[in-house]
Design a protein around this motif. Sequence first.
Motif, mmCIF file in Angstrom:
data_model
loop_
_atom_site.group_PDB
_atom_site.id
_atom_site.type_symbol
_atom_site.label_atom_id
_atom_site.label_comp_id
_atom_site.label_asym_id
_atom_site.label_seq_id
_atom_site.Cartn_x
_atom_site.Cartn_y
_atom_site.Cartn_z
ATOM 1 N N THR A 48 39.900 38.714 49.333
ATOM 2 C CA THR A 48 39.518 39.921 48.581
ATOM 3 C C THR A 48 40.742 40.758 48.229
ATOM 4 O O THR A 48 40.647 41.710 47.464
ATOM 5 N N ASP A 49 41.890 40.398 48.813
ATOM 6 C CA ASP A 49 43.151 41.100 48.574
ATOM 7 C C ASP A 49 44.076 40.150 47.824
ATOM 8 O O ASP A 49 44.425 39.079 48.333
ATOM 9 N N ASN A 51 47.128 40.997 46.533
ATOM 10 C CA ASN A 51 48.524 41.417 46.524
ATOM 11 C C ASN A 51 49.413 40.227 46.836
ATOM 12 O O ASN A 51 49.142 39.468 47.772
ATOM 13 N N ARG A 261 31.146 42.215 39.635
ATOM 14 C CA ARG A 261 31.634 42.817 40.880
ATOM 15 C C ARG A 261 33.008 43.463 40.720
ATOM 16 O O ARG A 261 33.504 44.119 41.633
ATOM 17 N N GLY A 262 33.647 43.275 39.563
ATOM 18 C CA GLY A 262 34.970 43.847 39.335
ATOM 19 C C GLY A 262 36.092 43.074 39.998
ATOM 20 O O GLY A 262 37.232 43.568 40.083
ATOM 21 N N VAL A 263 35.809 41.847 40.442
ATOM 22 C CA VAL A 263 36.802 41.064 41.180
ATOM 23 C C VAL A 263 37.946 40.618 40.266
ATOM 24 O O VAL A 263 39.115 40.660 40.658
ATOM 25 N N LYS A 265 39.140 41.950 37.424
ATOM 26 C CA LYS A 265 40.027 43.071 37.081
ATOM 27 C C LYS A 265 40.869 43.475 38.288
ATOM 28 O O LYS A 265 42.077 43.724 38.166
ATOM 29 N N LYS A 266 40.249 43.537 39.462
ATOM 30 C CA LYS A 266 40.969 43.882 40.684
ATOM 31 C C LYS A 266 42.075 42.868 40.960
ATOM 32 O O LYS A 266 43.203 43.245 41.308
ATOM 33 N N ALA A 267 41.774 41.585 40.798
ATOM 34 C CA ALA A 267 42.761 40.534 41.062
ATOM 35 C C ALA A 267 43.953 40.648 40.114
ATOM 36 O O ALA A 267 45.109 40.512 40.530
ATOM 37 N N GLN A 269 45.014 43.310 38.590
ATOM 38 C CA GLN A 269 45.773 44.527 38.887
ATOM 39 C C GLN A 269 46.567 44.385 40.181
ATOM 40 O O GLN A 269 47.767 44.685 40.224
ATOM 41 N N GLN A 270 45.915 43.938 41.254
ATOM 42 C CA GLN A 270 46.598 43.812 42.543
ATOM 43 C C GLN A 270 47.729 42.792 42.487
ATOM 44 O O GLN A 270 48.750 42.959 43.151
#
Length: 293
Positions: A48-49, A51, A261-263, A265-267, A269-270
């Motif tokens: 889920t992270d 980075n 779930r926004g995964v 976009k989050k991926a 960005q991170q």
Amino acid sequence: MKCFLFLFLLFSSQLKAQQPLIIDIISSENFSERYTAFLNGRDVMDVTDFNPSTDGSHLEIVEMILLQQALYLGGETKKVVFRPQTWVNSTEFDSLIDGSSLMLARTIWHEDLLDYRGSLYVSDAVIEFGQYEAGLYVSVDNKRAQELKPSELNQLTVVVNPRWHVDWRALVNTPISVISYIGPWEDMLAMVETQVVDAMMINFSVSDHLDLNFEGKLFTPLKKLKVILPDTRHFAVSKAHPQGKQVAQALKRGLKVLTKRGVIKKALQQSGFINQQTIDWQVINQQMIVPRL
């Protein structure tokens, strides 16, 4: 005899169901090793992270993970095995068209897929129009290029493969002098290192200062300037492969879940692909960024 035949058919169907999904990746860079290092023992579905744990481009690693998560969420639970292939870095899709390859573990420009839609299942966009940004990377020793003002970009030479249609189109719509070269990515970077040309367009590194270290050679982007590549990127699945239809359907369902779930976009960005450090940088091909209706 009937009992034996029944057991044979049952065993054969179970064996077929357990066959892994063989998905191709680039062999020219060690993505398998970097991917394993990033997971660090985690199950793909537990990630889920996003980075990064290493410098350089992280997009390929993120796509390998998002692909597997989408397949699983879409109902495809077979194990994924990545197979390094030399042809993956080109825009030739013969192996996908003839069914000897199921799919790639990386997204592909929509423009490059247009002529092959009859032979390929094309997913919804993973990278949306306007999201793909890149820097103009020069050798850290090339002080002349680094000191150029935005009004002096016509003095800058940038090498690009004309077969990379989206890259080429983005660069020829700038004041920069574009140098055509058909050859390996590594050769082009060597031309930048030796200052045969000034720069190469590369998506931003995830290092703190955006610098790129490749085989001990250091490159840095021209500060405050960026290029937007005007297209969307998609996964493509072979229609001729026996697992193609089922995988494409699962991928479609799973990507919708990840998007909701926004995964995704989050991926992006991170991982530094959508890079907060460059958010206010000048887009030098701004005239190409026309909102789609």
